[in-house]
Design a protein around this motif. Structure first.
Motif, PDB file in Angstrom:
ATOM      1  N   ASN A   1     -34.145  -3.337  -2.905  1.00  0.00           N
ATOM      2  CA  ASN A   1     -35.085  -2.609  -2.940  1.00  0.00           C
ATOM      3  C   ASN A   1     -35.288  -1.796  -4.404  1.00  0.00           C
ATOM      4  O   ASN A   1     -34.488  -1.793  -5.019  1.00  0.00           O
ATOM      5  CB  ASN A   1     -35.047  -1.495  -1.838  1.00  0.00           C
ATOM      6  CG  ASN A   1     -33.705  -0.852  -2.114  1.00  0.00           C
ATOM      7  OD1 ASN A   1     -33.566  -0.036  -2.915  1.00  0.00           O
ATOM      8  ND2 ASN A   1     -32.585  -1.042  -1.125  1.00  0.00           N
TER       9      ASN A   1
ATOM     10  N   ASP B   1     -43.904  -6.704 -12.688  1.00  0.00           N
ATOM     11  CA  ASP B   1     -43.637  -7.895 -11.823  1.00  0.00           C
ATOM     12  C   ASP B   1     -42.737  -8.679 -12.248  1.00  0.00           C
ATOM     13  O   ASP B   1     -41.531  -8.918 -11.614  1.00  0.00           O
ATOM     14  CB  ASP B   1     -45.137  -8.503 -11.560  1.00  0.00           C
ATOM     15  CG  ASP B   1     -44.743  -9.759 -10.713  1.00  0.00           C
ATOM     16  OD1 ASP B   1     -44.804  -9.731  -9.602  1.00  0.00           O
ATOM     17  OD2 ASP B   1     -44.578 -10.890 -11.405  1.00  0.00           O
TER      18      ASP B   1
ATOM     19  N   CYS C   1     -34.256  -8.530  -8.742  1.00  0.00           N
ATOM     20  CA  CYS C   1     -34.516  -8.083  -7.201  1.00  0.00           C
ATOM     21  C   CYS C   1     -34.642  -9.587  -6.540  1.00  0.00           C
ATOM     22  O   CYS C   1     -35.577 -10.109  -6.584  1.00  0.00           O
ATOM     23  CB  CYS C   1     -35.746  -7.047  -6.935  1.00  0.00           C
ATOM     24  SG  CYS C   1     -35.758  -5.609  -7.604  1.00  0.00           S
TER      25      CYS C   1
ATOM     26  N   ASN D   1     -43.439  -9.342  -4.010  1.00  0.00           N
ATOM     27  CA  ASN D   1     -42.220 -10.058  -4.110  1.00  0.00           C
ATOM     28  C   ASN D   1     -41.238  -9.903  -2.929  1.00  0.00           C
ATOM     29  O   ASN D   1     -39.818 -10.387  -3.147  1.00  0.00           O
ATOM     30  CB  ASN D   1     -41.349  -9.623  -5.413  1.00  0.00           C
ATOM     31  CG  ASN D   1     -42.132  -9.956  -6.741  1.00  0.00           C
ATOM     32  OD1 ASN D   1     -42.087 -11.181  -7.121  1.00  0.00           O
ATOM     33  ND2 ASN D   1     -42.853  -9.324  -7.038  1.00  0.00           N
ATOM     34  N   ASP D   2     -41.616  -9.073  -1.866  1.00  0.00           N
ATOM     35  CA  ASP D   2     -40.928  -9.114  -0.712  1.00  0.00           C
ATOM     36  C   ASP D   2     -39.587  -8.283  -0.906  1.00  0.00           C
ATOM     37  O   ASP D   2     -38.547  -8.385  -0.529  1.00  0.00           O
ATOM     38  CB  ASP D   2     -40.483 -10.604  -0.015  1.00  0.00           C
ATOM     39  CG  ASP D   2     -39.886 -10.137   1.432  1.00  0.00           C
ATOM     40  OD1 ASP D   2     -40.178  -9.521   1.841  1.00  0.00           O
ATOM     41  OD2 ASP D   2     -39.071 -11.226   1.797  1.00  0.00           O
ATOM     42  N   ILE D   3     -39.726  -7.078  -1.876  1.00  0.00           N
ATOM     43  CA  ILE D   3     -38.747  -6.160  -2.048  1.00  0.00           C
ATOM     44  C   ILE D   3     -39.172  -4.809  -1.243  1.00  0.00           C
ATOM     45  O   ILE D   3     -40.125  -4.403  -1.018  1.00  0.00           O
ATOM     46  CB  ILE D   3     -38.883  -6.044  -3.623  1.00  0.00           C
ATOM     47  CG1 ILE D   3     -38.614  -7.269  -4.492  1.00  0.00           C
ATOM     48  CG2 ILE D   3     -37.854  -4.625  -3.873  1.00  0.00           C
ATOM     49  CD1 ILE D   3     -37.577  -8.050  -3.993  1.00  0.00           C
TER      50      ILE D   3
ATOM     51  N   ARG E   1     -39.027  -9.289 -10.521  1.00  0.00           N
ATOM     52  CA  ARG E   1     -38.451 -10.791 -10.407  1.00  0.00           C
ATOM     53  C   ARG E   1     -36.998 -11.214 -10.960  1.00  0.00           C
ATOM     54  O   ARG E   1     -36.458 -11.968 -10.655  1.00  0.00           O
ATOM     55  CB  ARG E   1     -39.680 -11.700 -10.732  1.00  0.00           C
ATOM     56  CG  ARG E   1     -40.818 -11.650  -9.827  1.00  0.00           C
ATOM     57  CD  ARG E   1     -41.885 -12.919 -10.181  1.00  0.00           C
ATOM     58  NE  ARG E   1     -42.429 -12.566 -11.326  1.00  0.00           N
ATOM     59  CZ  ARG E   1     -42.584 -13.264 -12.256  1.00  0.00           C
ATOM     60  NH1 ARG E   1     -41.998 -14.367 -12.270  1.00  0.00           N
ATOM     61  NH2 ARG E   1     -43.469 -13.113 -13.199  1.00  0.00           N
TER      62      ARG E   1
ATOM     63  N   PRO F   1     -35.643 -11.388  -3.295  1.00  0.00           N
ATOM     64  CA  PRO F   1     -36.463 -11.235  -2.222  1.00  0.00           C
ATOM     65  C   PRO F   1     -35.981 -11.029  -0.968  1.00  0.00           C
ATOM     66  O   PRO F   1     -34.919 -11.895  -0.519  1.00  0.00           O
ATOM     67  CB  PRO F   1     -37.245 -12.364  -2.240  1.00  0.00           C
ATOM     68  CG  PRO F   1     -37.382 -12.907  -3.723  1.00  0.00           C
ATOM     69  CD  PRO F   1     -36.118 -12.420  -4.186  1.00  0.00           C
ATOM     70  N   GLY F   2     -36.167  -9.933  -0.068  1.00  0.00           N
ATOM     71  CA  GLY F   2     -35.795 -10.111   1.263  1.00  0.00           C
ATOM     72  C   GLY F   2     -34.504  -9.212   1.384  1.00  0.00           C
ATOM     73  O   GLY F   2     -34.138  -9.031   2.408  1.00  0.00           O
TER      74      GLY F   2
END
Length: 247
Positions: free
Chosen positions: A122, A109, A116, A140-142, A113, A118-119
């Motif tokens: 990838n 994790d 990457c 994490n919205d990846i 963070r 978020p949003g």
């Protein structure tokens, strides 16, 4: 939760002329680069009464003393210097290359963070593989790019992996020995990924490495600056219970 862990893994990065194009500073998120390390008295002193820590120097209640608990009433060395020295000698890496975390899942994790957004960004995985990569990406919205292992021998496919990358891919995950297929990923195939033009991180998850005839590739971090190796004490060391002490 009982799943909070206190076992360890290796997370190694070291700059080297081999991959001159890779620059960790360029892929770190801007907000992460602005962070300043937290400091306390135990950064400088390991002995004595450290008033800033607000530790209970009387220890746990008498009812707990009967359970033969280890000395848990003071905070440990935040740099884990003794552990890193011993572990580094065993694995053939320098202590300054080692990061000690609260279980491999925390490291998975944390690395996401770190690099990457978020949003936007990838990661690439090779299913079937350890499910936590997908879970951490979702949390994490990846985005997730999938390049399956081969059907016959469960090996990664470097050519297809590299073709699937885009400018937003920040991490390639490789699990060896792979969970759940139990096989080693061929070293030459891992090397193909590391020696490509990919400028993100390549994470080699070696949670089960001590069951591998080949052994660890942690020493490769000396040659490849974008290689991160994860290891744990919960498997071959039999210390999974350390994550929740209830004896």
């Amino acid at each position: 939760q009982k799943e909070v862990t206190t076992h360890y893994h290796v997370l190694s990065m070291e700059a080297n002329a081999h991959s001159s194009e890779f620059n960790l500073d360029k892929i770190l998120r801007k907000n992460i680069k602005k962070l300043k390390p937290y400091r306390c008295a135990r950064d400088d002193y390991q002995d004595g009464l450290l008033l800033d820590a607000n530790e209970n120097l009387y220890g746990p209640p008498e009812s707990l003393e009967e359970k033969s608990l280890p000395d848990l009433f003071t905070y440990p060395d935040p740099h884990q210097s003794a552990l890193k020295k011993l572990y580094g000698e065993w694995r053939g890496v320098a202590p300054e290359q080692i990061f000690v975390g609260v279980g491999s899942d925390e490291a998975i994790d944390m690395v996401i963070r770190m690099v990457c957004v978020p949003g936007e960004d990838n990661i690439l995985i090779c299913p079937p593989t350890y499910g936590m990569y997908k879970v951490s990406a979702a949390v994490n919205d990846i985005g997730l790019v999938k390049v399956p292992l081969t059907d016959d021998s469960f090996q990664i496919q470097p050519k297809k992996m590299l073709e699937a990358l885009n400018e937003k891919t920040k991490i390639i995950w490789i699990c060896s020995p792979n969970n759940p297929t139990a096989n080693d990923i061929e070293a030459d195939k891992i090397k193909q990924v590391l020696e490509s033009k990919f400028n993100g991180l390549v994470i080699l998850d070696e949670a089960y490495v001590d069951f591998s005839p080949r052994g660890s590739l942690a020493s490769w971090t000396k040659k490849y600056p974008n290689l991160v190796v994860l290891q744990t004490f919960s498997k071959s060391w039999g210390l999974a219970g350390v994550r929740y002490y209830d004896k």
